[in-house]
Design a protein around this motif. Structure first.
Motif, PDB file in Angstrom:
ATOM      1  N   PHE A 303      -9.248 -12.206 -34.418  1.00 20.92           N
ATOM      2  CA  PHE A 303      -8.643 -11.951 -33.113  1.00 20.92           C
ATOM      3  C   PHE A 303      -7.148 -12.286 -33.124  1.00 20.92           C
ATOM      4  O   PHE A 303      -6.313 -11.508 -32.661  1.00 20.92           O
ATOM      5  CB  PHE A 303      -9.413 -12.807 -32.095  1.00 20.92           C
ATOM      6  CG  PHE A 303      -8.842 -12.874 -30.719  1.00 20.92           C
ATOM      7  CD1 PHE A 303      -9.115 -11.885 -29.791  1.00 20.92           C
ATOM      8  CD2 PHE A 303      -8.066 -13.952 -30.330  1.00 20.92           C
ATOM      9  CE1 PHE A 303      -8.603 -11.967 -28.502  1.00 20.92           C
ATOM     10  CE2 PHE A 303      -7.552 -14.039 -29.054  1.00 20.92           C
ATOM     11  CZ  PHE A 303      -7.829 -13.046 -28.127  1.00 20.92           C
ATOM     12  N   VAL A 304      -6.813 -13.446 -33.691  1.00 18.49           N
ATOM     13  CA  VAL A 304      -5.414 -13.872 -33.744  1.00 18.49           C
ATOM     14  C   VAL A 304      -4.603 -12.908 -34.612  1.00 18.49           C
ATOM     15  O   VAL A 304      -3.486 -12.518 -34.253  1.00 18.49           O
ATOM     16  CB  VAL A 304      -5.333 -15.318 -34.291  1.00 18.49           C
ATOM     17  CG1 VAL A 304      -3.932 -15.643 -34.759  1.00 18.49           C
ATOM     18  CG2 VAL A 304      -5.803 -16.318 -33.231  1.00 18.49           C
ATOM     19  N   THR A 305      -5.162 -12.512 -35.747  1.00 24.46           N
ATOM     20  CA  THR A 305      -4.449 -11.586 -36.634  1.00 24.46           C
ATOM     21  C   THR A 305      -4.257 -10.245 -35.931  1.00 24.46           C
ATOM     22  O   THR A 305      -3.182  -9.647 -35.982  1.00 24.46           O
ATOM     23  CB  THR A 305      -5.226 -11.399 -37.947  1.00 24.46           C
ATOM     24  OG1 THR A 305      -5.525 -12.684 -38.486  1.00 24.46           O
ATOM     25  CG2 THR A 305      -4.415 -10.598 -38.952  1.00 24.46           C
ATOM     26  N   PHE A 306      -5.318  -9.789 -35.250  1.00 25.58           N
ATOM     27  CA  PHE A 306      -5.221  -8.514 -34.528  1.00 25.58           C
ATOM     28  C   PHE A 306      -4.111  -8.573 -33.472  1.00 25.58           C
ATOM     29  O   PHE A 306      -3.275  -7.668 -33.376  1.00 25.58           O
ATOM     30  CB  PHE A 306      -6.566  -8.178 -33.879  1.00 25.58           C
ATOM     31  CG  PHE A 306      -6.537  -6.922 -33.069  1.00 25.58           C
ATOM     32  CD1 PHE A 306      -6.470  -5.681 -33.681  1.00 25.58           C
ATOM     33  CD2 PHE A 306      -6.562  -6.968 -31.675  1.00 25.58           C
ATOM     34  CE1 PHE A 306      -6.421  -4.514 -32.935  1.00 25.58           C
ATOM     35  CE2 PHE A 306      -6.517  -5.809 -30.929  1.00 25.58           C
ATOM     36  CZ  PHE A 306      -6.453  -4.580 -31.556  1.00 25.58           C
TER      37      PHE A 306
ATOM     38  N   GLU B 294      -6.341 -19.062 -24.502  1.00 27.86           N
ATOM     39  CA  GLU B 294      -7.365 -18.225 -25.112  1.00 27.86           C
ATOM     40  C   GLU B 294      -6.873 -17.434 -26.307  1.00 27.86           C
ATOM     41  O   GLU B 294      -7.679 -16.848 -27.024  1.00 27.86           O
ATOM     42  CB  GLU B 294      -7.885 -17.219 -24.071  1.00 27.86           C
ATOM     43  CG  GLU B 294      -8.567 -17.876 -22.916  1.00 27.86           C
ATOM     44  CD  GLU B 294      -8.987 -16.878 -21.838  1.00 27.86           C
ATOM     45  OE1 GLU B 294      -9.021 -15.671 -22.124  1.00 27.86           O
ATOM     46  OE2 GLU B 294      -9.275 -17.332 -20.724  1.00 27.86           O
ATOM     47  N   SER B 295      -5.556 -17.371 -26.481  1.00 28.98           N
ATOM     48  CA  SER B 295      -5.054 -16.466 -27.508  1.00 28.98           C
ATOM     49  C   SER B 295      -4.103 -17.085 -28.509  1.00 28.98           C
ATOM     50  O   SER B 295      -3.854 -16.493 -29.551  1.00 28.98           O
ATOM     51  CB  SER B 295      -4.359 -15.268 -26.843  1.00 28.98           C
ATOM     52  OG  SER B 295      -3.202 -15.693 -26.158  1.00 28.98           O
ATOM     53  N   LEU B 300      -6.375 -22.182 -30.367  1.00 30.93           N
ATOM     54  CA  LEU B 300      -7.692 -21.797 -30.873  1.00 30.93           C
ATOM     55  C   LEU B 300      -8.115 -22.739 -31.999  1.00 30.93           C
ATOM     56  O   LEU B 300      -9.294 -23.077 -32.133  1.00 30.93           O
ATOM     57  CB  LEU B 300      -7.671 -20.342 -31.341  1.00 30.93           C
ATOM     58  CG  LEU B 300      -7.470 -19.318 -30.209  1.00 30.93           C
ATOM     59  CD1 LEU B 300      -7.373 -17.903 -30.772  1.00 30.93           C
ATOM     60  CD2 LEU B 300      -8.575 -19.399 -29.164  1.00 30.93           C
ATOM     61  N   ARG B 301      -7.126 -23.191 -32.798  1.00 34.50           N
ATOM     62  CA  ARG B 301      -7.462 -24.134 -33.872  1.00 34.50           C
ATOM     63  C   ARG B 301      -7.957 -25.463 -33.283  1.00 34.50           C
ATOM     64  O   ARG B 301      -8.916 -26.052 -33.765  1.00 34.50           O
ATOM     65  CB  ARG B 301      -6.213 -24.358 -34.742  1.00 34.50           C
ATOM     66  CG  ARG B 301      -6.509 -24.438 -36.228  1.00 34.50           C
ATOM     67  CD  ARG B 301      -5.195 -24.453 -37.000  1.00 34.50           C
ATOM     68  NE  ARG B 301      -5.007 -25.714 -37.703  1.00 34.50           N
ATOM     69  CZ  ARG B 301      -3.813 -26.164 -38.114  1.00 34.50           C
ATOM     70  NH1 ARG B 301      -2.716 -25.456 -37.889  1.00 34.50           N
ATOM     71  NH2 ARG B 301      -3.738 -27.306 -38.749  1.00 34.50           N
ATOM     72  N   ILE B 302      -7.287 -25.911 -32.237  1.00 37.35           N
ATOM     73  CA  ILE B 302      -7.716 -27.148 -31.564  1.00 37.35           C
ATOM     74  C   ILE B 302      -9.144 -26.972 -31.021  1.00 37.35           C
ATOM     75  O   ILE B 302     -10.012 -27.832 -31.176  1.00 37.35           O
ATOM     76  CB  ILE B 302      -6.757 -27.483 -30.391  1.00 37.35           C
ATOM     77  CG1 ILE B 302      -5.343 -27.756 -30.911  1.00 37.35           C
ATOM     78  CG2 ILE B 302      -7.285 -28.671 -29.583  1.00 37.35           C
ATOM     79  CD1 ILE B 302      -4.275 -27.711 -29.821  1.00 37.35           C
TER      80      ILE B 302
END
Lengths: 353, 353
Positions: A303-306, B294-295, B300-302
């Protein structure tokens, strides 16, 4: 900016969208459009399974037979072919057909060419496995999402048109918000997978009954036309977490509500690989799919890469389609497949049986 | 399993929760409870700013003065002290007070000891900067979330009790779903930050007017009692992405709707660091906070790390509290602070001025 839900499918909401009316997504995405004439679609995954490499020519021939039955007037509007190895080391070839007219699908299914072949004793004796997994979502029971606007794959190919930029994407929950039925319905699972005929452990013919609101996601990647940079983006950055996530679901789906997960490679009629792949996931409910997608490290990495690369995409095509369907309009049938195939793995005999 | 929204704050929904009624979270979490007697709370962030190390003794003395004003009958129910360096390299000491009675806060604010000190010409002349940032959410305008059940920090300390295991957590959108007002209101921003008095570029006294539904998050970590393993978990695994994310927000918040972001260290009255920290983020709206959380890869890593370790936590205490508040009940005042301090950075003169 328009809603992902086409105007003729909008209705007064009893359940609210996750985001307010003035929400604006961070980058453009599109959905497929069909007129109000499209009432229901058929998504048929028709498989041939084999365990030994020596069986591949026979399996490819069987796949070509299935594709041949698509040629008549009642065949699907669109189809594609795939190959994948499952968690038991078996190869599976699939012809994936999309009909825009369920009546035509019924006629196709009942034709001598199809029914006669499926019911024939040779299917039990020729050493290959076969399956057909069919869902029939109504127009208000599925959604699509494309990072491109032309030559739509999958169900988009039978819908025919593309929207303008849509509002409901770029946030968790947008998949649900794009499904018209979510305006008034939680899309919850109703019942369990049930073995209604046969015994998966014994091979032979097995019929599994589904239940309302099984969610089916097809999530695809097409790098056929990609230049060197985008091939590398896909193969080196997107693919590794994607494979890790899809393998995880294939092997651990049972506890998550993921009934089946197949990461498939597109092939031609001779079984040669094309530069296209997609994942096919069957889930107990949309909610189960949501929870996994929002919290699993591999999917968050994808998702992050996208998010990072989407605005720069040129020829690399990324998309998905997600449906729910009524249990009474699902078909899950298996012939001589290993017992972890498709819906069989998580299906149980009926209570009291 | 109970709702995060206390029974006396539940009302007929016009906006639906994001998840169905039978949703069950993957691990337990708790919220603070107060009786219906708690109508509104005051959260006051009272700061002292200095640019030169030599000013620290004077700044600590000023902080002690502020803490001293808390001792009277109208002082806060609870307070703590913090230290942080901002994006301009200035040190900021804060006394953070929580009142459960807005009338008591008003009396405190208007007392000679407080008002006289704040209004005194010495504040403009003593070489230190001062600020006070106060929000006053009603009971239906804030939520809490704890991975532990005793000795609640922050606003939980004035609420007094802990819930049973609550349902609304473990999914994106649960923060909103825990705020009672979200049952009927999108909690959207109304207006912009406006400079109503003074000029941040010139120093001196500046007053900024807020707007409805500024979202304030306090997100904390307390490793005072943690053993070696949990200290390492926090310092080596959780802290690096946390620092990266919080630095990102501190430095890039303007484009994201993050008005101010301070990752602060708890201190004692002598300015010595304690093994507690928290982040204080002011956002244009809850929606802006949601989109970032959310993005963004760091968050997200946390989130992924938290999901992985939360069920094994023993003495490492993680929590947050999030409020929205009415613009007319916010105070944002600055004396001789640099112009990027707090709400000043994103505030503009009124239209037509």
């Amino acid at each position: 900016m328009e809603s992902a839900i086409d105007t003729h499918l909008q209705c007064p909401r009893t359940l609210s969208r996750r985001v307010p009316d003035d929400y604006r997504p961070p980058f453009p995405m599109w959905v497929a459009r069909a007129g109000s004439g499209l009432q229901q679609v058929v998504m048929a995954y028709l498989g041939v399974q084999y365990g030994q490499d020596a069986q591949r020519p026979a399996a490819v021939a069987a796949l070509r037979h299935i594709a041949g039955t698509f040629e008549g007037a009642d065949g699907p509007v669109h189809h594609d072919l795939t190959d994948h190895v499952d968690d038991s080391g078996h190869h599976n070839l699939m012809a994936v057909g999309y009909w825009s007219d369920p009546a035509a699908f019924c006629r196709w299914l009942r034709s001598d060419e199809v029914k006669g072949w499926w019911d024939a004793d040779e299917r039990l004796a020729d050493g290959l496995g076969y399956f057909r997994e069919v869902v029939t979502p109504r127009a208000d029971q599925f959604e699509t999402l494309y990072a491109f606007q032309d030559d739509l794959p999958g169900v988009g190919s039978v819908m025919g048109e593309i929207s303008g930029e849509i509002s409901e994407h770029g946030y968790w929950g947008s998949m649900r918000d794009r499904i018209p039925q979510s305006q008034t319905d939680w899309l919850q699972a109703d019942g369990n997978l049930t073995i209604v005929s046969g015994d998966p452990g014994n091979g032979g013919r097995v019929v599994v009954r589904g239940h309302d609101n099984i969610a089916l996601i097809r999530s695809g990647q097409d790098w056929r036309a990609a230049g060197e940079e985008e091939r590398s983006l896909y193969l080196d950055e997107l693919l590794p977490p994607l494979e890790e996530g899809m393998d995880f679901l294939r092997d651990n789906g049972e506890t998550l509500g993921c009934y089946s997960n197949r990461f498939v490679r597109s092939i031609d009629l001779d079984g040669n690989e094309l530069d296209e792949s997609y994942n096919i996931g069957h889930w107990r409910s949309l909610e189960h799919l949501e929870r996994w997608a929002e919290s699993h490290p591999t999917h968050l990495r994808i998702f992050v890469t996208f998010f990072r690369v989407v605005t720069g995409l040129e020829k690399l095509r990324l998309y998905h389609e997600v449906s729910v369907s009524d249990g009474r309009e699902q078909i899950f049938e298996y012939v001589n497949c290993h017992p972890r195939t498709g819906m069989m793995r998580d299906a149980r005999p009926p209570a009291g049986a």
